[in-house]
Design a protein around this motif. Sequence first.
Motif, mmCIF file in Angstrom:
data_model
loop_
_atom_site.group_PDB
_atom_site.id
_atom_site.type_symbol
_atom_site.label_atom_id
_atom_site.label_comp_id
_atom_site.label_asym_id
_atom_site.label_seq_id
_atom_site.Cartn_x
_atom_site.Cartn_y
_atom_site.Cartn_z
ATOM 1 N N VAL A 673 0.847 -1.194 0.000
ATOM 2 C CA VAL A 673 0.000 0.000 0.000
ATOM 3 C C VAL A 673 0.885 1.247 0.000
ATOM 4 N N GLU A 675 0.449 5.141 0.886
ATOM 5 C CA GLU A 675 -0.437 6.116 1.525
ATOM 6 C C GLU A 675 -0.091 7.503 1.001
ATOM 7 N N ARG A 680 -5.396 6.032 -0.695
ATOM 8 C CA ARG A 680 -4.740 4.778 -0.338
ATOM 9 C C ARG A 680 -4.660 3.920 -1.598
#
Length: 819
Positions: A673, A675, A680
């Motif tokens: 992921v 951020e 996201r």
Amino acid sequence: MAFWLGTALALYLGRVPSDALSTGLCSCGAVLAGCGLGVLAWAVRRTLRAAGGPSDDCGAMADARARRLLAPLPRPIEAGDVHVVSKRVFGEGRAHAARPLAGMLAALFLLGLSAGLAWGAGCACERHAAAESFSCPDRVCVELTTDSRPAGEGWRAAATICAGKFAGARVGVLLPPRVEPYRYGERLSGDASFLRADYATDERAWNEGVVGAVRLRTASEQSVDGIRGAVLEVRRRAVEALDAPGTDASAVLSAVVCGYRSTFADAKAAEDFRRCGMAHLVAVSGAHLAVVAALALSLLRAARAPRVLQVGLVALLLGCYLVFSAVPVSAIRAGVMCLLGLASIFARRRAAGLSALGLCVLAMVGLDPSAALSVSFALSALATLGIALYASRVAEAVCSRVPIAPRAVAETLGATVAASALTLPLSACLFGRLPLVAIVANALAAPLFAPLCAAGLLGALAAVAVPGVAGPIVLPGGLLSQALCLLAGALADLPFASVPVSLGPLEAVALTALCLVPAFLSGRMASYRPCASRSTRRGLAGLVALCCALGFLWGCWPAADLGTRMVMLDVGQGDAFLLQSEGASLLVDTGRYDNRLLQGLSHHGVTHLDAVLITHADEDHCGSLGALKGAVSVDRVLMARGVDQVVEPKVRRLVQTAHQVARDVGYLEVEDVVELGALRARVVWPEEVRDGYGNADSVCLDVRADLDRDGNSECRALFTGDAEAPQLRGFARREGLEDIDVLKVCHHGSRHGLDEGLARLLRPHIALISVGKGNRYGHPSPEVLALLEDVGARVLRTDAQGEVSCEVTVEGIAVSAER
């Protein structure tokens, strides 16, 4: 200059054929010509009236003002005192002379502009007619007008047709594979097919006057006889001798000396030179010809040759050097000005730089209208104009304020500042960057440049004459070239060596015109006394400098915006998506056109990127990654895990460039992921790199926006790189990708990127397609557009709408397009 401007304007507007536009341009030219003749008649009448002296009324007014000024004096006022004050303080004669001259200049400008409009409109009509009727036989003979560049398995270059109905027509030519590149001047014949130019979609072909493209299936070389053939053979051997080591220094040396830029274009030094504003050093122009002329004159004077013989031999040598350097348009401009300067010797008059430049521009645009739209010609002419107007003034200012500065240093700085003043607005508009270290870089490079040209040229000629010892002979030039590369690399690595700037054509023209105001006020653009006092001129010059600075700041000042958006930048045939949220920025791919990428980033005030994600190693997705170095600070470059183990050359170059651009390089795998504020981005593909980081290995992102942090996404987007239907089917259902808000359409809308089942599964509300106008791949395909329309998607394309921004708010998605 007015003729040049009018021709350029007419050609720019005439790219799309229109009878109404042609008629309008001719009518506008006629109106301007009428206005110019009227102003000229008024100026001549005022000049003839002023020739007999000022009128009685004006003289009486000046005398009265002088008497009031002298009234406080204790002694009696004499008529002679009044006359002196009237003439010298109130400038009566100057006012009477300056106004008609200003009128004449305005009239000549209008007449030149009208002539340029008429000439450009006629040339535009002829060019459209030539392109529409263009054809070539099954076997054709062409002569290359540029050195070739790689194109797939073969080569591409520009050429002219040698024989037949379209002899002399300019074409782009695709050449069959061979080990050695094809070089300028080669005459080739072979079996051919052709394609007419579509000016509506191919702006470059229009600007260069190309009527079509020719593909040679076979290519047999024909000999070129005479002096030109001998010069071309010497050039071929010189390039082989200078470019043999295959290093950046050898690429720079062959570009500077021989005008051979095919190797330099792919070298790391090329980006360094562009970042620090030194790219003009490797484009053969006036400075190169000055070195050649100086060497020749030194030898001829040492041999005590007669003056007439010196001039004739230097002119012949300059002509040979133009052929030797592949006849770039900037060198033609410099060569014509050198010949005009040599002609002044026979006319027994001092050479006039501005007059020579004006005649040169008039001749080149009149003989070859494509020069009016040539970037290199424009930059070369503006740099020469700046040097002629301001170089001596800047040098004098440096010497007066820094007395210990050597005269040579002051003159070098003066030429650098003067040339940059007029070229920076245009170069910033065209290339999307403002090199902040340009003046320092060019001032430091100046002492190396002349010795490099001289040593390289002498070494190349000696290596041709004595091939067995070419290495030691070209060593001095190679060392100087290496020093120049080290200087460019050191300056390019400085933080903010260049900054992205978004400057439109109108702003660039306005800033350039502002830079000419001080020269006009000081009388340096014509032979008349200054029409303003020294303090006024200094004040106006300061105001012009302030306006130019504010203009550049307007183009590159960061925008204070903490919103969340996804922007499809218009980078032509390629991908570049900017994701911003709460002050953080992620760039997904870079496209391949540096200027478009940097202009797009500057438009959104981006001077720092938290990360750059390269979906795969195709040139149209990562080609401009290196352009970010020195222009935008980058924290990380992200790629798929396992890319650093791929051995393909293009992937290895990508990894190397990533390490040069960013502080850190990271590798992503499925479920990782990224951020970014309220965004996201989760990686959903690839599971592993199997295709050499090609289309099938494209990194795909599931991006969600949660603005209020309540766990529910206000927007869901899917970025797919160049992945196609087989890859999407592999993860779409697994990840629950249904009814998404924004889809970055796979592979620029290729028919292999989306099928009916995927379209009905994804059902995007907004479909973004980054594609170049009139691209040769046929993207986007009609089938994909029909599928998207069937599922109710709103399709937005860069070739139609330009840059597209999707602003995400808690109420929904607000879409705005450039056009």
